[in-house]
Design a protein around this motif. Sequence first.
Motif, PDB file in Angstrom:
ATOM      1  N   ARG A  70       0.819  -1.210   0.000  1.00 22.24           N
ATOM      2  CA  ARG A  70       0.000   0.000   0.000  1.00 22.24           C
ATOM      3  C   ARG A  70       0.855   1.262   0.000  1.00 22.24           C
ATOM      4  O   ARG A  70       0.354   2.358  -0.207  1.00 22.24           O
ATOM      5  CB  ARG A  70      -0.890   0.021   1.253  1.00 22.24           C
ATOM      6  CG  ARG A  70      -2.146  -0.793   1.122  1.00 22.24           C
ATOM      7  CD  ARG A  70      -3.171  -0.009   0.340  1.00 22.24           C
ATOM      8  NE  ARG A  70      -4.427  -0.711   0.222  1.00 22.24           N
ATOM      9  CZ  ARG A  70      -5.344  -0.737   1.177  1.00 22.24           C
ATOM     10  NH1 ARG A  70      -5.124  -0.111   2.299  1.00 22.24           N
ATOM     11  NH2 ARG A  70      -6.456  -1.382   0.997  1.00 22.24           N
ATOM     12  N   PRO A 102       3.147   2.529  -2.072  1.00 24.62           N
ATOM     13  CA  PRO A 102       3.161   3.390  -3.262  1.00 24.62           C
ATOM     14  C   PRO A 102       1.957   4.321  -3.312  1.00 24.62           C
ATOM     15  O   PRO A 102       2.064   5.469  -3.746  1.00 24.62           O
ATOM     16  CB  PRO A 102       3.134   2.382  -4.416  1.00 24.62           C
ATOM     17  CG  PRO A 102       3.744   1.173  -3.870  1.00 24.62           C
ATOM     18  CD  PRO A 102       3.339   1.124  -2.430  1.00 24.62           C
ATOM     19  N   GLN A 103       0.832   3.826  -2.820  1.00 23.77           N
ATOM     20  CA  GLN A 103      -0.376   4.641  -2.798  1.00 23.77           C
ATOM     21  C   GLN A 103      -0.228   5.816  -1.827  1.00 23.77           C
ATOM     22  O   GLN A 103      -0.529   6.959  -2.161  1.00 23.77           O
ATOM     23  CB  GLN A 103      -1.520   3.725  -2.387  1.00 23.77           C
ATOM     24  CG  GLN A 103      -2.854   4.351  -2.295  1.00 23.77           C
ATOM     25  CD  GLN A 103      -3.829   3.326  -1.737  1.00 23.77           C
ATOM     26  OE1 GLN A 103      -3.685   2.130  -1.971  1.00 23.77           O
ATOM     27  NE2 GLN A 103      -4.794   3.785  -0.981  1.00 23.77           N
ATOM     28  N   GLY A 137       2.459   8.018  -3.092  1.00 20.45           N
ATOM     29  CA  GLY A 137       1.984   8.615  -4.332  1.00 20.45           C
ATOM     30  C   GLY A 137       1.217   9.893  -4.067  1.00 20.45           C
ATOM     31  O   GLY A 137       1.273  10.849  -4.847  1.00 20.45           O
ATOM     32  N   MET A 138       0.502   9.925  -2.933  1.00 16.45           N
ATOM     33  CA  MET A 138      -0.198  11.157  -2.572  1.00 16.45           C
ATOM     34  C   MET A 138       0.802  12.279  -2.355  1.00 16.45           C
ATOM     35  O   MET A 138       0.572  13.424  -2.760  1.00 16.45           O
ATOM     36  CB  MET A 138      -1.048  10.935  -1.319  1.00 16.45           C
ATOM     37  CG  MET A 138      -2.321  10.196  -1.623  1.00 16.45           C
ATOM     38  SD  MET A 138      -3.180   9.518  -0.214  1.00 16.45           S
ATOM     39  CE  MET A 138      -3.158  10.806   0.957  1.00 16.45           C
ATOM     40  N   LEU A 197       2.071  13.432  -5.723  1.00 21.83           N
ATOM     41  CA  LEU A 197       1.096  14.252  -6.424  1.00 21.83           C
ATOM     42  C   LEU A 197       1.060  15.669  -5.837  1.00 21.83           C
ATOM     43  O   LEU A 197       0.984  16.660  -6.570  1.00 21.83           O
ATOM     44  CB  LEU A 197      -0.274  13.590  -6.320  1.00 21.83           C
ATOM     45  CG  LEU A 197      -1.292  13.962  -7.382  1.00 21.83           C
ATOM     46  CD1 LEU A 197      -0.682  13.813  -8.752  1.00 21.83           C
ATOM     47  CD2 LEU A 197      -2.498  13.074  -7.255  1.00 21.83           C
TER      48      LEU A 197
END
Lengths: 218, 314
Positions: free
Chosen positions: B293, B295-296, B299-300, B303
Amino acid sequence: VTPALAHHLIDDVGAMLLFTMILILGAGQLYRAIYAVAAQSVFIGIAGGVLATATGNSDLWVIAGLTIVIKAVALPWLMLRVIARVGIRREIEPVIPISLTLAIAAAIILLSFYLSASLGTVRQAITGNALPVGIALMLLGVLVMVSRRKAVTQMVGLFASENGIFFTAMAVSQGMPLIIEIGVILDVILGALVMGILMLRVRSSLDEDIADLEQLKG
Amino acid sequence: VDGLAPLGVAAARVALLALAAPLVTGIVQKMKATLQSRQGASVVQPYRDLRKLLRKGTVQSDTASAIFRAVPPLVLAATLTAAAMVPVLFLPGAAGGARLPLGDAILLLSLLALARFLLAVGALDAGGAFGGMGASREMTVGVLVEPVLMLVVFSVAAAVGTTELGDIAARRSLAFRAPDLLALFSMMLLLLAETGRIPVDNPDTHLELTMLHEGMLLEHSGPGLGCLVLATHVKQIVIMAFSLAIFFPEGLAQSLAPQAIAIAAGAFCLKIVGLSIFLALVESSYAKLRFFRLPQFLGMGLLCAFMALALRLL
């Protein structure tokens, strides 16, 4: 409030809107996405308040109040209630992996900045980065709607999209006519009610999830 | 650079950070314990642990080579060198023009990356299964964290016009613009990852499923382990001071007058305690994320940093 300060504040609110949008996109659990969209609606309300004081358009106060009451409090509460009643799994069920969604989101954000840069003259008339942020929110909301399976998450996407439209409308045209804004809010309420009733009905009569309806063929 | 004074200043800064670093860990642990209704160890416990480790003998695996023995001092050295580059108490102009162009944010981050690399090499060299697993995981996290850190630095540097941390801190106006907000959120996520805290890593456990950083330390013992643990503490305070210098440089002394330095020291302590509260709160209120989890989660951060840069440049 001086125009420069309003400009700053709207930019900051825009950053917060994008941040809450990222939280929605990255949320792994339903209730987190709902809290994030509620927070986003609060920021829309704040943007309305800022623009109302900056422009002296008192209609915006009404809209800001309505937004906070309905989209930040009432509808999230309704969604949380529906989740509790239906007893669905609390994880988000994405169609594509969430990290891929985030990558697509990055591309969408770039695209919306590019788009709004090409609308040079419009961009001059409004406050700072409000237009690209609004476009990005709108498109990202659609992204949430197409990339998530559950009806509740699709509703969250619709709210986010709606927030983007609101933000764009407020910042670009300094507020649409009150009657239109109220109409839009009514639409959202109607959508949420339909979602809630449909989910409860489907659950009680079929014991199935919304995603299973895709299997139905006439 | 003329004279030894700037070098002395840098050495003093390194010594200060190295001495204060275990205390920060102790404070975070104590806060966590309080939040979880435990009594917890004293805030000076990390010092006691370090003293104990430094007095012990060393045991190492038969397959380990000289690299394994060289890794702890090298990691500590790289981390301490990175510590010389963050402004802690005063701005670069304060010493009356005598400034030490040691390096900028990019060098700082690459020194930390070097430390990470050396640590992973050492873990692989020892030949243990856990070391290899920990190294693999740590490098995966590194791939996700380091580019984002660079993006955060660039998004700030694009506004200030330099990547030197002292100048960033000096030229940064009090006004917090929209891109800074997003970069700050990104930095807060990264702070959790870089300090090895709970959504990413669990600093308190040697349980095989949860550990990233600890896995790499398993084969080390005695003074070597002491060096690595100290390096972990220092890395934590360096990353904290780094984010403070980028986002909240308020309180840094403009001159070397004792009063100004005292105020700066107080401000620095307050800010570090603030960040510690943040870490303790997050650690107490979140569960560790499954490794896949991450990378998620990160990833935020990516971004956010990406949008900060977009808002800044477009």
